[in-house]
Design an enzyme around this catalytic site. Sequence first.
Site, PDB file in Angstrom:
ATOM      1  CE1 TYR A   1       3.683  -5.446  14.727  1.00  0.00           C
ATOM      2  CE2 TYR A   1       4.984  -6.014  16.660  1.00  0.00           C
ATOM      3  CZ  TYR A   1       4.739  -6.126  15.303  1.00  0.00           C
ATOM      4  OH  TYR A   1       5.552  -6.926  14.526  1.00  0.00           O
TER       5      TYR A   1
ATOM      6  N   PRO B   1      17.650   8.945  22.237  1.00  0.00           N
ATOM      7  CG  PRO B   1      15.546   8.987  21.227  1.00  0.00           C
ATOM      8  CD  PRO B   1      17.003   9.117  20.933  1.00  0.00           C
TER       9      PRO B   1
ATOM     10  CB  ALA C   1      -2.973  -7.636  21.024  1.00  0.00           C
TER      11      ALA C   1
ATOM     12  CE  LYS D   1       2.864  -9.660  12.656  1.00  0.00           C
ATOM     13  NZ  LYS D   1       2.851  -9.585  11.173  1.00  0.00           N
TER      14      LYS D   1
ATOM     15  CB  THR E   1       1.873   2.750   4.993  1.00  0.00           C
ATOM     16  OG1 THR E   1       3.059   2.016   5.340  1.00  0.00           O
ATOM     17  CG2 THR E   1       0.714   1.798   4.753  1.00  0.00           C
TER      18      THR E   1
ATOM     19  CB  THR F   1      -2.919  -3.196   8.313  1.00  0.00           C
ATOM     20  OG1 THR F   1      -3.283  -2.032   7.563  1.00  0.00           O
ATOM     21  CG2 THR F   1      -1.809  -3.934   7.594  1.00  0.00           C
TER      22      THR F   1
ATOM     23  NE  ARG G   1       7.925   0.835  22.756  1.00  0.00           N
ATOM     24  CZ  ARG G   1       8.633   0.094  21.893  1.00  0.00           C
ATOM     25  NH1 ARG G   1       8.823  -1.192  22.102  1.00  0.00           N
ATOM     26  NH2 ARG G   1       9.148   0.636  20.815  1.00  0.00           N
TER      27      ARG G   1
ATOM     28  CB  ALA H   1      -0.913  -0.006   1.228  1.00  0.00           C
TER      29      ALA H   1
ATOM     30  CB  THR I   1       6.591 -10.287  15.886  1.00  0.00           C
ATOM     31  OG1 THR I   1       7.410  -9.762  16.913  1.00  0.00           O
ATOM     32  CG2 THR I   1       5.137 -10.177  16.336  1.00  0.00           C
ATOM     33  CG  ASP I   2      10.557 -11.627  19.396  1.00  0.00           C
ATOM     34  OD1 ASP I   2       9.918 -10.604  19.068  1.00  0.00           O
ATOM     35  OD2 ASP I   2      11.755 -11.585  19.767  1.00  0.00           O
ATOM     36  CD  GLU I   3       7.276  -6.546  19.849  1.00  0.00           C
ATOM     37  OE1 GLU I   3       6.255  -6.016  20.309  1.00  0.00           O
ATOM     38  OE2 GLU I   3       8.247  -5.905  19.431  1.00  0.00           O
TER      39      GLU I   3
ATOM     40  NE  ARG J   1      12.338  -5.209  22.487  1.00  0.00           N
ATOM     41  CZ  ARG J   1      11.907  -5.079  23.744  1.00  0.00           C
ATOM     42  NH1 ARG J   1      12.477  -5.769  24.732  1.00  0.00           N
ATOM     43  NH2 ARG J   1      10.902  -4.261  24.033  1.00  0.00           N
TER      44      ARG J   1
ATOM     45  CG  PHE K   1       7.077  -9.736   4.426  1.00  0.00           C
ATOM     46  CD1 PHE K   1       8.093  -9.949   5.339  1.00  0.00           C
ATOM     47  CD2 PHE K   1       7.127 -10.412   3.213  1.00  0.00           C
ATOM     48  CE1 PHE K   1       9.145 -10.811   5.056  1.00  0.00           C
ATOM     49  CE2 PHE K   1       8.170 -11.279   2.921  1.00  0.00           C
ATOM     50  CZ  PHE K   1       9.178 -11.480   3.841  1.00  0.00           C
TER      51      PHE K   1
HETATM   52  P1  NAD Z   1       7.773  -2.177   7.721  1.00  0.00           P
HETATM   53  O1  NAD Z   1       6.943  -1.318   8.601  1.00  0.00           O
HETATM   54  O2  NAD Z   1       9.138  -1.731   7.351  1.00  0.00           O
HETATM   55  O3  NAD Z   1       7.009  -2.434   6.341  1.00  0.00           O
HETATM   56  C1  NAD Z   1       5.654  -2.783   6.288  1.00  0.00           C
HETATM   57  C2  NAD Z   1       5.235  -2.726   4.822  1.00  0.00           C
HETATM   58  O4  NAD Z   1       3.857  -3.114   4.743  1.00  0.00           O
HETATM   59  C3  NAD Z   1       5.349  -1.334   4.203  1.00  0.00           C
HETATM   60  O5  NAD Z   1       5.946  -1.409   2.931  1.00  0.00           O
HETATM   61  C4  NAD Z   1       3.905  -0.861   4.105  1.00  0.00           C
HETATM   62  O6  NAD Z   1       3.683   0.042   3.038  1.00  0.00           O
HETATM   63  C5  NAD Z   1       3.173  -2.176   3.895  1.00  0.00           C
HETATM   64  N1  NAD Z   1       1.781  -2.115   4.338  1.00  0.00           N
HETATM   65  C6  NAD Z   1       1.305  -1.629   5.524  1.00  0.00           C
HETATM   66  N2  NAD Z   1      -0.037  -1.706   5.548  1.00  0.00           N
HETATM   67  C7  NAD Z   1      -0.409  -2.278   4.373  1.00  0.00           C
HETATM   68  C8  NAD Z   1      -1.667  -2.648   3.819  1.00  0.00           C
HETATM   69  N3  NAD Z   1      -2.816  -2.440   4.480  1.00  0.00           N
HETATM   70  N4  NAD Z   1      -1.685  -3.224   2.600  1.00  0.00           N
HETATM   71  C9  NAD Z   1      -0.525  -3.438   1.916  1.00  0.00           C
HETATM   72  N5  NAD Z   1       0.670  -3.096   2.380  1.00  0.00           N
HETATM   73  C10 NAD Z   1       0.732  -2.527   3.604  1.00  0.00           C
HETATM   74  O7  NAD Z   1       7.785  -3.597   8.402  1.00  0.00           O
HETATM   75  P2  NAD Z   1       8.941  -4.673   8.595  1.00  0.00           P
HETATM   76  O8  NAD Z   1       9.751  -4.286   9.755  1.00  0.00           O
HETATM   77  O9  NAD Z   1       9.565  -4.938   7.299  1.00  0.00           O
HETATM   78  O10 NAD Z   1       8.053  -5.936   9.037  1.00  0.00           O
HETATM   79  C11 NAD Z   1       7.505  -6.807   8.065  1.00  0.00           C
HETATM   80  C12 NAD Z   1       6.795  -7.944   8.769  1.00  0.00           C
HETATM   81  O11 NAD Z   1       7.702  -8.623   9.626  1.00  0.00           O
HETATM   82  C13 NAD Z   1       5.638  -7.494   9.646  1.00  0.00           C
HETATM   83  O12 NAD Z   1       4.597  -8.433   9.521  1.00  0.00           O
HETATM   84  C14 NAD Z   1       6.222  -7.525  11.054  1.00  0.00           C
HETATM   85  O13 NAD Z   1       5.215  -7.766  12.004  1.00  0.00           O
HETATM   86  C15 NAD Z   1       7.186  -8.683  10.948  1.00  0.00           C
HETATM   87  N6  NAD Z   1       8.341  -8.647  11.848  1.00  0.00           N
HETATM   88  C16 NAD Z   1       9.145  -7.544  11.898  1.00  0.00           C
HETATM   89  C17 NAD Z   1      10.273  -7.556  12.716  1.00  0.00           C
HETATM   90  C18 NAD Z   1      11.214  -6.370  12.797  1.00  0.00           C
HETATM   91  O14 NAD Z   1      12.104  -6.371  13.655  1.00  0.00           O
HETATM   92  N7  NAD Z   1      11.091  -5.360  11.938  1.00  0.00           N
HETATM   93  C19 NAD Z   1      10.562  -8.687  13.487  1.00  0.00           C
HETATM   94  C20 NAD Z   1       9.688  -9.787  13.421  1.00  0.00           C
HETATM   95  C21 NAD Z   1       8.595  -9.757  12.585  1.00  0.00           C
HETATM   96  O1  DAU Z   2      10.705  -8.297  18.412  1.00  0.00           O
HETATM   97  C1  DAU Z   2      10.276  -8.111  17.098  1.00  0.00           C
HETATM   98  C2  DAU Z   2       9.730  -6.714  16.940  1.00  0.00           C
HETATM   99  O2  DAU Z   2      10.857  -5.836  16.943  1.00  0.00           O
HETATM  100  C3  DAU Z   2       8.921  -6.522  15.670  1.00  0.00           C
HETATM  101  O3  DAU Z   2       7.792  -7.352  15.724  1.00  0.00           O
HETATM  102  C4  DAU Z   2       8.496  -5.057  15.531  1.00  0.00           C
HETATM  103  O4  DAU Z   2       7.809  -4.864  14.315  1.00  0.00           O
HETATM  104  C5  DAU Z   2       9.747  -4.201  15.536  1.00  0.00           C
HETATM  105  O5  DAU Z   2       9.403  -2.836  15.475  1.00  0.00           O
HETATM  106  C6  DAU Z   2      10.558  -4.471  16.799  1.00  0.00           C
HETATM  107  O6  DAU Z   2       9.862  -3.985  17.973  1.00  0.00           O
HETATM  108  P1  DAU Z   2      10.621  -3.221  19.163  1.00  0.00           P
HETATM  109  O7  DAU Z   2       9.643  -2.410  19.889  1.00  0.00           O
HETATM  110  O8  DAU Z   2      11.451  -4.180  19.940  1.00  0.00           O
HETATM  111  O9  DAU Z   2      11.635  -2.321  18.279  1.00  0.00           O
HETATM  112  P2  DAU Z   2      12.088  -0.798  18.410  1.00  0.00           P
HETATM  113  O10 DAU Z   2      13.210  -0.590  17.452  1.00  0.00           O
HETATM  114  O11 DAU Z   2      10.939   0.152  18.377  1.00  0.00           O
HETATM  115  O12 DAU Z   2      12.686  -0.742  19.897  1.00  0.00           O
HETATM  116  C7  DAU Z   2      13.756  -1.600  20.276  1.00  0.00           C
HETATM  117  C8  DAU Z   2      14.013  -1.355  21.767  1.00  0.00           C
HETATM  118  O13 DAU Z   2      14.554  -0.033  21.909  1.00  0.00           O
HETATM  119  C9  DAU Z   2      12.755  -1.385  22.600  1.00  0.00           C
HETATM  120  O14 DAU Z   2      13.064  -1.938  23.866  1.00  0.00           O
HETATM  121  C10 DAU Z   2      12.366   0.087  22.750  1.00  0.00           C
HETATM  122  C11 DAU Z   2      13.712   0.787  22.737  1.00  0.00           C
HETATM  123  N1  DAU Z   2      13.736   2.150  22.150  1.00  0.00           N
HETATM  124  C12 DAU Z   2      13.173   2.338  20.931  1.00  0.00           C
HETATM  125  C13 DAU Z   2      13.166   3.592  20.351  1.00  0.00           C
HETATM  126  C14 DAU Z   2      12.530   3.811  19.000  1.00  0.00           C
HETATM  127  C15 DAU Z   2      14.362   3.178  22.827  1.00  0.00           C
HETATM  128  O15 DAU Z   2      14.908   2.997  23.935  1.00  0.00           O
HETATM  129  N2  DAU Z   2      14.368   4.417  22.254  1.00  0.00           N
HETATM  130  C16 DAU Z   2      13.777   4.671  21.045  1.00  0.00           C
HETATM  131  O16 DAU Z   2      13.797   5.854  20.604  1.00  0.00           O
END
Ligand code: NAD
Ligand code: DAU
Length: 375
Positions: free
Chosen positions: A175, A230, A177, A179, A51, A115, A307, A49, A149-151, A239, A96
């Site tokens: 988030y 921050p 919940a 997933k 976004t 979504t 957070r 999409a 995700t592991d969350e 993590r 994804f």
């Molecule tokens: P991201 O936020 O970088 O990308 C998400 C993508 O999905 C974007 O390109 C966005 O445009 C698209 N999107 C969002 N809503 C949409 C919709 N309604 N229809 C079509 N496309 C849409 O995410 P990411 O970090 O690449 O994560 C991808 C997947 O992996 C997710 O399902 C996330 O839950 C999972 N995941 C992420 C992590 C992480 O650390 N980033 C870890 C474990 C699992």
């Molecule tokens: O565990 C997998 C998940 O990891 C994925 O499912 C999520 O999509 C992905 O966003 C990620 O989630 P987190 O919340 O763990 O990631 P984030 O990078 O937002 O934060 C990592 C850790 O750092 C978390 O404990 C929060 C902390 N943090 C994050 C930000 C953005 C900070 O301390 N300061 C910050 O500014």
Amino acid sequence: MIQSAFRVLYFGYAMNTLLITGGAGFIGSNFVRYLLSVEPGVRIVNLDALTYAGNLANLTDLPAPDRHVFIRGNVCDDSLVRRLLREYDIDTIVHFAAETHVDRSIYGPSQFIQTNIVGTFTLLEAVKQFWVDEKAFSLADVRFHHISTDEVYGSLGPEDPPFSETTPYAPNSPYAASKASSDHLVRAYGHTYGLPVSISNCSNNYGPHQYPEKLIPLVILNALGGQLLPIYGDGKQIRDWLFVEDHCEAIWKVLAAGIPGETYNIGGSTQPSNIEIVEIVCSILDERFPDSAYVPHKSLIRSVVDRPGHDRRYAIDHTKISRELGWRPRESLDSGLQKTVDWYLANTEWVATILDDPSLEAWIDKHYSRDRDIQ
Ligand code: NAD
Ligand code: DAU
């Protein structure tokens, strides 16, 4: 495995044309690039999409652009999804697409419900009709792979064993919940309708093309610009960090040899605290820019308001995928972070475009200025 120019066979499962959702995002675009390079026979239809987190610049320089079609569209758009399945004869889904930032889910959960839950339901319904009801393929020749995700497992105490595939679900953020809910739907469609599904639950990814609202790219770009770094609360949250290409290889292995109906946990077995990982990134920047006015970059670190509901610790037990599919991470935390920092340093145009995007600035203002004093 038997390969020909147009067909890849894995233990009877033929992967020809994949619908990859969210393939313009961070992990999705890395996976598109990875799959095109390891699988000379497959075609990819990439539904995204676009976004704020999706970016067509993530899809430049693909290794085989003629085997990749990009469609801008929403996974909640039932008629579009049904049309794409038929038009391209889709036999494999890798899902994804999601809203992915925990902090945004705390401010505004509604889009996450739409979504992550409704979008997954829409895909499942369309695929069930095409593959199961209309019998477009033998069910031995199709696969719906859901990226999770592991969350979903909640938060660990310091002495708890890592999450395994049998750990009970206990999601804590909106988030997580959403997933968890989508995982349950996928599993139910496998159990009830016989849809060949698989799920992978992965830990925190980092690497090229990650949107700088997430910790590691935020820290790299803030530190380069001499802005404060921050850290939520005491920064001792843990993590399990995995380099994104290692995640892509794991997904490919699950598609190639994973058993339908199964879940696979994927993680990096690297568990620094947040403050430790930020300090590692800072020391890499100190090495790259010894003459910078911001050396030591760690002097930019500031503690900010935590957070709400912040999960304390994640850790993944990836024994199952290692034992059954022969996967293990290739990158160490150090080598992966070096590659990541160097990617952000080399891709100045990508970075400049994102930093100029008013939606990122609006998020930073809202999230870090309104109720978090980082001075
Ligand atoms: P991201 O936020 O970088 O990308 C998400 C993508 O999905 C974007 O390109 C966005 O445009 C698209 N999107 C969002 N809503 C949409 C919709 N309604 N229809 C079509 N496309 C849409 O995410 P990411 O970090 O690449 O994560 C991808 C997947 O992996 C997710 O399902 C996330 O839950 C999972 N995941 C992420 C992590 C992480 O650390 N980033 C870890 C474990 C699992
Ligand atoms: O565990 C997998 C998940 O990891 C994925 O499912 C999520 O999509 C992905 O966003 C990620 O989630 P987190 O919340 O763990 O990631 P984030 O990078 O937002 O934060 C990592 C850790 O750092 C978390 O404990 C929060 C902390 N943090 C994050 C930000 C953005 C900070 O301390 N300061 C910050 O500014």
